[in-house]
Design an enzyme around this catalytic site. Sequence first.
Site, PDB file in Angstrom:
ATOM      1  CB  VAL A  60     -21.114 -18.785  71.262  1.00 12.35           C
ATOM      2  CG1 VAL A  60     -20.195 -17.784  71.952  1.00 12.35           C
ATOM      3  CG2 VAL A  60     -22.090 -18.062  70.339  1.00 12.35           C
ATOM      4  CE1 TYR A  61     -16.351 -16.115  72.680  1.00 14.18           C
ATOM      5  CE2 TYR A  61     -14.336 -17.289  73.168  1.00 14.18           C
ATOM      6  CZ  TYR A  61     -15.288 -16.357  73.519  1.00 14.18           C
ATOM      7  OH  TYR A  61     -15.164 -15.667  74.700  1.00 14.18           O
ATOM      8  CB  SER A  62     -15.848 -18.788  64.835  1.00 12.35           C
ATOM      9  OG  SER A  62     -15.218 -17.521  64.832  1.00 12.35           O
ATOM     10  CB  ALA A  63     -20.743 -21.242  64.370  1.00  8.76           C
ATOM     11  N   GLY A  64     -18.482 -22.587  66.986  1.00  7.76           N
ATOM     12  CA  GLY A  64     -17.795 -23.822  67.351  1.00  7.76           C
ATOM     13  C   GLY A  64     -16.474 -24.039  66.664  1.00  7.76           C
TER      14      GLY A  64
END
Length: 326
Positions: A60-64
């Site tokens: 999920v961090y920065s949408a991958g």
Amino acid sequence: MEYAKLGNTGLDVSRICLGCMSFGVAEKWTHPWVLNEEKSRPIIKRALELGINFFDTANVYSAGTSEEFVGRALKDYARREEVVIATKVFFRMQEGPNGAGLSRKAILSEIDNSLKRLGTDYVDLYQIHRWDYGTPIEETMEALHDVVKAGKARYIGASAMYAWQFQKALHAAEKNGWTRFVSMQNHLNLIYREEEREMMPLCKEEKIGVIPYSPLASGRLARDWTVTTRRSETDQAQKMKYGSTEEIDRSVADRVTAIAEQRGVPRAQIALAWLLQKEPVTAPIIGATSIGQLEEAAGSVAVTLTREEIASLEEPYVPHRVVGAL
């Protein structure tokens, strides 16, 4: 750098883990302070030079894009067998049904997506980011077991839940002969110690390695109390965790400052040294947005606190409401 076994395994990890939530495309994340790829690469490279072999990220961090940045940098700067890559699964990655959570469908899809972004055939540690109240824990544990048996993860871990939930997961694995969690990534630092009540004793008893997140309380234990940063001004998560307890937390931070000044070391090293001496902590997860922050954190491994210093640091603490596990 010093190394330790992760829980009851033979896996050697550095006693400092680099948390990679700070890296990614800002426009794809709720945190505008994250570093782009050009700025993140020198930090990852310096971590390897300092002997850090343990890197933690999440889908999920920065949408991958955090996984993408970390994967490319590690491929360029290190051999795969030299590093320990950890990532996490749970939060929403796509709209619509089955776009989040810990169902079998979600886990088997998201591990493949993470591996693709990281550019590797396997991760060393695959962690559930939160507890999924909508999926039976048996379904989650069997899916994680199958991920391990397929060679896509070497070990599995958990993060941010209640102790009774963690025990339920451990029991499900033991009862069915499935792969067991080896680590717990929980919220623990000098101004938030509620995990000492149940989770830490459980992990010690079950030989679970503890890799705490937010070890510096989002920087509150590493700088002057009145100093603000872009992150502290925009990060709603840290305001939720610490905003309502600032007055009572300041006395703890003052103790950190006093001992750091007496020893002539940065405050961050005192706060991290406290964690490093607390059983069964294996490696605090530090988030760095500069090489200086990273070097300070790495230096904490050489700091050993006395019993008197530990008692002084712990004395002002008062109970907090539980945050992070819900």
